[in-house]
Write a protein that holds these residues in place. Structure first.
Motif, PDB file in Angstrom:
ATOM      1  N   ARG A 108      -6.027   3.157  -3.102  1.00  0.00           N
ATOM      2  CA  ARG A 108      -6.827   2.339  -4.002  1.00  0.00           C
ATOM      3  C   ARG A 108      -7.697   1.373  -3.217  1.00  0.00           C
ATOM      4  O   ARG A 108      -7.392   1.001  -2.092  1.00  0.00           O
ATOM      5  CB  ARG A 108      -5.944   1.593  -4.982  1.00  0.00           C
ATOM      6  N   ARG A 109      -8.752   0.948  -3.823  1.00  0.00           N
ATOM      7  CA  ARG A 109      -9.698   0.033  -3.188  1.00  0.00           C
ATOM      8  C   ARG A 109      -9.127  -1.379  -3.175  1.00  0.00           C
ATOM      9  O   ARG A 109      -8.593  -1.846  -4.170  1.00  0.00           O
ATOM     10  CB  ARG A 109     -11.012   0.060  -3.945  1.00  0.00           C
ATOM     11  N   GLU A 110      -9.254  -2.026  -2.034  1.00  0.00           N
ATOM     12  CA  GLU A 110      -8.806  -3.408  -1.883  1.00  0.00           C
ATOM     13  C   GLU A 110      -9.965  -4.268  -1.413  1.00  0.00           C
ATOM     14  O   GLU A 110     -10.795  -3.815  -0.640  1.00  0.00           O
ATOM     15  CB  GLU A 110      -7.671  -3.501  -0.855  1.00  0.00           C
ATOM     16  N   ALA A 142     -10.360  -6.381  13.750  1.00  0.00           N
ATOM     17  CA  ALA A 142     -10.761  -5.153  13.062  1.00  0.00           C
ATOM     18  C   ALA A 142      -9.920  -4.977  11.805  1.00  0.00           C
ATOM     19  O   ALA A 142      -8.736  -5.341  11.782  1.00  0.00           O
ATOM     20  CB  ALA A 142     -10.582  -3.943  13.978  1.00  0.00           C
ATOM     21  N   VAL A 143     -10.534  -4.432  10.778  1.00  0.00           N
ATOM     22  CA  VAL A 143      -9.840  -4.064   9.542  1.00  0.00           C
ATOM     23  C   VAL A 143      -9.972  -2.559   9.394  1.00  0.00           C
ATOM     24  O   VAL A 143     -11.082  -2.030   9.372  1.00  0.00           O
ATOM     25  CB  VAL A 143     -10.426  -4.789   8.315  1.00  0.00           C
ATOM     26  N   ASP A 144      -8.840  -1.883   9.357  1.00  0.00           N
ATOM     27  CA  ASP A 144      -8.802  -0.421   9.255  1.00  0.00           C
ATOM     28  C   ASP A 144      -9.689   0.241  10.311  1.00  0.00           C
ATOM     29  O   ASP A 144     -10.389   1.209  10.048  1.00  0.00           O
ATOM     30  CB  ASP A 144      -9.192   0.043   7.850  1.00  0.00           C
ATOM     31  N   THR A 186     -12.098  -2.023   1.209  1.00  0.00           N
ATOM     32  CA  THR A 186     -11.590  -0.840   1.901  1.00  0.00           C
ATOM     33  C   THR A 186     -10.690  -0.040   0.982  1.00  0.00           C
ATOM     34  O   THR A 186     -10.094  -0.582   0.063  1.00  0.00           O
ATOM     35  CB  THR A 186     -10.823  -1.239   3.186  1.00  0.00           C
ATOM     36  N   ASN A 187     -10.585   1.242   1.255  1.00  0.00           N
ATOM     37  CA  ASN A 187      -9.609   2.073   0.553  1.00  0.00           C
ATOM     38  C   ASN A 187      -8.691   2.747   1.571  1.00  0.00           C
ATOM     39  O   ASN A 187      -8.092   3.768   1.293  1.00  0.00           O
ATOM     40  CB  ASN A 187     -10.304   3.102  -0.347  1.00  0.00           C
ATOM     41  N   TYR A 192      -1.366  -6.914  10.617  1.00  0.00           N
ATOM     42  CA  TYR A 192      -0.857  -7.223   9.280  1.00  0.00           C
ATOM     43  C   TYR A 192      -1.522  -6.314   8.250  1.00  0.00           C
ATOM     44  O   TYR A 192      -2.645  -5.864   8.444  1.00  0.00           O
ATOM     45  CB  TYR A 192      -1.154  -8.673   8.885  1.00  0.00           C
ATOM     46  N   ASN A 193      -0.850  -6.143   7.120  1.00  0.00           N
ATOM     47  CA  ASN A 193      -1.415  -5.434   5.982  1.00  0.00           C
ATOM     48  C   ASN A 193      -1.855  -6.492   4.972  1.00  0.00           C
ATOM     49  O   ASN A 193      -1.024  -7.216   4.427  1.00  0.00           O
ATOM     50  CB  ASN A 193      -0.366  -4.500   5.375  1.00  0.00           C
TER      51      ASN A 193
END
Length: 113
Positions: free
Chosen positions: A26-28, A44-46, A63-64, A85-86
């Protein structure tokens, strides 16, 4: 009851698109801000590196792919001391110096909203 698709190619294409959407998650959306006064924090994110690592800058991320952030938590040491971290959907996060540790160059990511 059976279903007949008039255009089989379109039917296959839609099924592939749906499966990509499901597998991607799902999109966050969340915000990450650098709330330090003097520290540039590359992160960095993903797997996508920020364009705004400087003090006072913030980024709105969509992001998804899970929303996993990685950063170097100790900018005073050579090399990278990676922390991961998530992040949660709809939240705001801020990088700050971590005053809970004895080492003055430690940074941490705090939830700010």
């Amino acid at each position: 009851m059976s279903t007949i698709a008039a255009n089989q190619d379109l039917f296959v294409d839609l099924n592939q698109t749906d499966s990509e959407t499901v597998s991607g998650g799902r999109r966050e959306r969340f915000t990450v801000a650098n709330q330090t006064r003097s520290v540039t924090i590359p992160y960095a994110v993903d797997g996508v590196r920020t364009k705004f690592p400087k003090p006072g800058q913030k980024s709105l991320w969509t992001t998804n792919k899970g929303g996993k952030i990685t950063f170097d938590y100790d900018f005073g040491r050579p090399g990278v001391q990676r922390r991961k971290y998530n992040l949660s959907n709809g939240r705001k996060y801020g990088f700050r110096l971590d005053t809970r540790t004895a080492y003055k160059y430690d940074i941490e990511l705090f939830r700010i909203g």
